[in-house]
Design a protein around this motif. Structure first.
Motif, short mmCIF file in Angstrom:
data_model
loop_
_atom_site.label_atom_id
_atom_site.label_comp_id
_atom_site.label_asym_id
_atom_site.label_seq_id
_atom_site.Cartn_x
_atom_site.Cartn_y
_atom_site.Cartn_z
N ARG A 46 1.01 -1.14 0.18
CA ARG A 46 -0.05 -0.09 0.04
C ARG A 46 0.89 1.33 -0.15
NH1 ARG A 46 -3.92 0.64 4.39
NH2 ARG A 46 -4.15 2.56 3.22
N ILE A 47 0.59 2.25 -0.86
CA ILE A 47 1.45 3.34 -1.10
C ILE A 47 0.33 4.47 -0.89
CG2 ILE A 47 2.90 4.77 -2.67
CD1 ILE A 47 3.94 2.29 -3.76
N THR A 48 0.56 5.01 0.18
CA THR A 48 -0.51 5.77 0.60
C THR A 48 -0.35 7.33 -0.10
OG1 THR A 48 0.77 6.50 2.58
CG2 THR A 48 -1.07 5.02 3.04
N HIS A 49 0.77 7.79 -0.36
CA HIS A 49 1.09 8.81 -1.10
C HIS A 49 2.28 8.56 -2.40
CE1 HIS A 49 -0.70 11.09 2.22
NE2 HIS A 49 -0.08 10.39 3.05
N PRO A 50 1.67 8.29 -3.41
CA PRO A 50 2.63 7.90 -4.41
C PRO A 50 3.40 9.13 -5.16
CG PRO A 50 0.28 7.41 -4.96
CD PRO A 50 0.39 7.81 -3.68
N VAL A 85 27.16 0.92 12.01
CA VAL A 85 26.15 1.85 12.55
C VAL A 85 24.74 0.82 12.68
CG1 VAL A 85 24.64 4.04 12.33
CG2 VAL A 85 26.69 3.73 11.59
N VAL A 86 24.07 0.84 13.62
CA VAL A 86 22.61 0.24 13.81
C VAL A 86 21.73 1.22 13.67
CG1 VAL A 86 21.39 -1.22 15.26
CG2 VAL A 86 23.67 -1.64 15.15
N ILE A 87 20.76 1.07 12.62
CA ILE A 87 19.62 1.86 12.51
C ILE A 87 18.44 1.27 13.07
CG2 ILE A 87 18.37 3.19 10.83
CD1 ILE A 87 21.34 3.91 10.77
N PRO A 88 17.79 1.64 14.27
CA PRO A 88 16.48 1.22 14.49
C PRO A 88 15.37 1.77 13.57
CG PRO A 88 17.39 3.00 16.45
CD PRO A 88 18.31 2.64 15.09
N LEU A 89 14.70 0.62 13.39
CA LEU A 89 13.61 1.02 12.34
C LEU A 89 12.47 1.30 12.85
CD1 LEU A 89 14.68 -1.59 9.59
CD2 LEU A 89 15.08 0.65 9.56
N ASP A 90 11.62 2.28 12.43
CA ASP A 90 10.10 2.43 12.74
C ASP A 90 9.28 1.79 11.62
OD1 ASP A 90 10.87 3.85 15.08
OD2 ASP A 90 11.26 5.52 13.77
N LEU A 91 9.80 1.46 10.30
CA LEU A 91 9.18 1.16 9.32
C LEU A 91 8.90 -0.35 9.58
CD1 LEU A 91 11.39 2.24 6.38
CD2 LEU A 91 9.20 3.12 6.84
N ARG A 92 7.60 -0.88 8.89
CA ARG A 92 7.00 -2.16 9.48
C ARG A 92 7.06 -2.87 8.06
NH1 ARG A 92 9.91 -1.95 13.06
NH2 ARG A 92 9.39 -1.28 14.85
N THR A 93 6.66 -2.20 7.09
CA THR A 93 6.34 -3.01 5.74
C THR A 93 7.48 -3.30 5.01
OG1 THR A 93 6.22 -0.92 4.50
CG2 THR A 93 4.09 -1.59 5.41
N LEU A 139 9.97 7.48 3.76
CA LEU A 139 9.37 6.27 3.31
C LEU A 139 8.20 5.93 4.07
CD1 LEU A 139 12.52 4.29 2.56
CD2 LEU A 139 10.75 4.92 0.99
N LYS A 140 8.30 6.20 5.53
CA LYS A 140 7.25 6.13 6.40
C LYS A 140 5.96 6.95 5.98
CE LYS A 140 6.27 5.90 11.21
NZ LYS A 140 6.24 4.22 11.67
N GLU A 141 6.29 8.12 5.38
CA GLU A 141 4.95 8.96 4.81
C GLU A 141 4.56 8.01 3.59
OE1 GLU A 141 6.72 12.60 4.19
OE2 GLU A 141 7.01 13.19 6.26
N ILE A 142 5.46 7.62 2.57
CA ILE A 142 5.03 7.03 1.62
C ILE A 142 4.21 5.63 1.80
CG2 ILE A 142 5.93 5.94 -0.65
CD1 ILE A 142 7.85 7.98 -0.60
N PHE A 143 4.76 4.77 2.69
CA PHE A 143 3.89 3.41 2.80
C PHE A 143 3.21 3.28 3.86
CE2 PHE A 143 7.75 2.67 -0.07
CZ PHE A 143 7.10 1.63 -0.93
N GLU A 144 3.27 3.94 4.96
CA GLU A 144 2.70 3.73 6.13
C GLU A 144 1.63 4.75 6.36
OE1 GLU A 144 5.47 2.60 9.03
OE2 GLU A 144 5.88 0.83 7.82
#
Length: 163
Positions: free
Chosen positions: A54-58, A96-104, A158-163
């Motif tokens: 799902r792309i909320t804002h293509p 570098v460890v990047i903690p992710l807020d993205l889930r998709t 990416l969070k704005e685009i996908f979630e």
């Protein structure tokens, strides 16, 4: 009917554009053959995409692509300067460890690909739970700054685009 003919319309459009760019000739035949590819490839691979992303804002994908292209150009110059003028002893490569807020999965894949496309950084591993990405930076005296830049510059978009 439209869903069967174009199961992934954005992918179809992208395939037509990429085909025309690869051929480097904008003629009717090139566009028609690109359209044939743009229809057949998504139809033949639709079974492997049971859950369409799902792309909320293509339209934000375009601005994201522009940011990534700009960052690739800038990073090429920065890496060239590092390689040509910075002594090895003065470089500070870091993990570098990047903690992710993205889930998709699609958004995480796009983030990892973006990091790898940008010269000087490589995505190397995704944690088993999908909540952290391990990145190697060629020259990162401040790993936290690299982490923060990736999170604000790429992950937030990416969070704005996908979630």
């Amino acid at each position: 009917m439209t869903r069967k003919l174009l199961p992934h319309p954005m992918l179809s459009t992208l395939l037509v554009v990429v085909w025309c760019l690869l051929i480097n000739d904008l003629t009717l035949g090139t566009v028609v053959f690109g359209a044939i590819l743009g229809i057949l490839i998504p139809i033949s691979t639709a079974a492997y995409w049971p859950d369409r992303p799902r792309i909320t804002h293509p339209w934000r994908l375009i601005s994201y692509a522009m940011v990534v292209i700009w960052d690739i150009l800038v990073a090429n110059v920065q890496v060239a300067m590092i390689v040509l003028f910075k002594p090895n002893a003065a470089m500070s490569p870091n993990w570098v460890v990047i903690p992710l807020d993205l889930r998709t999965p699609e958004a995480i894949t796009l983030l990892a690909g973006t990091i790898t496309l940008t010269p000087g950084t490589v995505s190397t591993d995704l944690s088993a739970d999908g909540r952290a990405l391990l990145v190697h930076a060629l020259d990162a005296p401040d790993p936290e700054a690299v982490r923060d830049e990736i999170k604000t510059r790429y992950e937030r978009r990416l969070k704005e685009i996908f979630e």
